[in-house]
Design a protein around this motif. Structure first.
Motif, PDB file in Angstrom:
ATOM      1  N   ASN A   1      -2.035  -4.534   3.821  1.00  0.00           N
ATOM      2  CA  ASN A   1      -2.259  -4.003   2.477  1.00  0.00           C
ATOM      3  C   ASN A   1      -1.464  -2.730   2.245  1.00  0.00           C
ATOM      4  N   LEU A   2      -1.376  -1.886   3.261  1.00  0.00           N
ATOM      5  CA  LEU A   2      -0.600  -0.662   3.157  1.00  0.00           C
ATOM      6  C   LEU A   2       0.881  -0.988   2.970  1.00  0.00           C
ATOM      7  N   ALA A   3       1.375  -1.942   3.742  1.00  0.00           N
ATOM      8  CA  ALA A   3       2.782  -2.345   3.611  1.00  0.00           C
ATOM      9  C   ALA A   3       3.053  -2.929   2.231  1.00  0.00           C
ATOM     10  N   LYS A   4       2.123  -3.714   1.721  1.00  0.00           N
ATOM     11  CA  LYS A   4       2.274  -4.305   0.387  1.00  0.00           C
ATOM     12  C   LYS A   4       2.323  -3.209  -0.679  1.00  0.00           C
ATOM     13  N   ALA A   5       1.438  -2.220  -0.565  1.00  0.00           N
ATOM     14  CA  ALA A   5       1.418  -1.115  -1.527  1.00  0.00           C
ATOM     15  C   ALA A   5       2.720  -0.326  -1.468  1.00  0.00           C
ATOM     16  N   CYS A   6       3.207  -0.086  -0.263  1.00  0.00           N
ATOM     17  CA  CYS A   6       4.477   0.638  -0.112  1.00  0.00           C
ATOM     18  C   CYS A   6       5.618  -0.157  -0.726  1.00  0.00           C
ATOM     19  N   SER A   7       5.617  -1.447  -0.510  1.00  0.00           N
ATOM     20  CA  SER A   7       6.656  -2.309  -1.062  1.00  0.00           C
ATOM     21  C   SER A   7       6.618  -2.298  -2.586  1.00  0.00           C
ATOM     22  N   GLU A   8       5.409  -2.384  -3.145  1.00  0.00           N
ATOM     23  CA  GLU A   8       5.265  -2.349  -4.603  1.00  0.00           C
ATOM     24  C   GLU A   8       5.726  -1.006  -5.163  1.00  0.00           C
ATOM     25  N   ASN A   9       5.370   0.093  -4.470  1.00  0.00           N
ATOM     26  CA  ASN A   9       5.814   1.416  -4.908  1.00  0.00           C
ATOM     27  C   ASN A   9       7.329   1.530  -4.835  1.00  0.00           C
ATOM     28  N   TYR A  10       7.918   0.998  -3.776  1.00  0.00           N
ATOM     29  CA  TYR A  10       9.378   1.038  -3.628  1.00  0.00           C
ATOM     30  C   TYR A  10      10.038   0.316  -4.796  1.00  0.00           C
ATOM     31  N   ILE A  11       9.521  -0.863  -5.140  1.00  0.00           N
ATOM     32  CA  ILE A  11      10.093  -1.635  -6.247  1.00  0.00           C
ATOM     33  C   ILE A  11       9.961  -0.864  -7.556  1.00  0.00           C
ATOM     34  N   GLU A  12       8.791  -0.257  -7.787  1.00  0.00           N
ATOM     35  CA  GLU A  12       8.594   0.531  -9.012  1.00  0.00           C
ATOM     36  C   GLU A  12       9.565   1.707  -9.071  1.00  0.00           C
TER      37      GLU A  12
END
Length: 68
Positions: free
Chosen positions: A31-42
């Motif tokens: 979940n942390l990796a997913k959140a980081c990935s989503e933040n990176y994309i944003e």
């Protein structure tokens, strides 16, 4: 725990708890990796928008400068 009272059931329960804890930790990290990935994309998308905006301002400035 008395070593004599230790049973296969106790061992099974201990292993089950350890596996459950590892699965919970894995879920947390996923979940942390997913959140980081989503933040990176944003952030990447925002940077792209600002770069395009800066280019537009630069182009507008050059047009105005050349027409004056």
């Amino acid at each position: 725990m008395n070593i004599n009272s230790y049973s296969l059931s106790d061992e099974y329960n201990l292993k089950r708890q350890q596996i459950e804890q590892l699965c919970n930790e894995a879920d947390y990290h996923n979940n942390l990796a997913k959140a980081c990935s989503e933040n990176y994309i944003e952030f990447k998308n925002a940077a792209e928008i600002y770069n395009n905006l800066a280019k537009t301002y630069e182009d507008t400035y050059l047009l105005l400068k050349n027409n004056i």
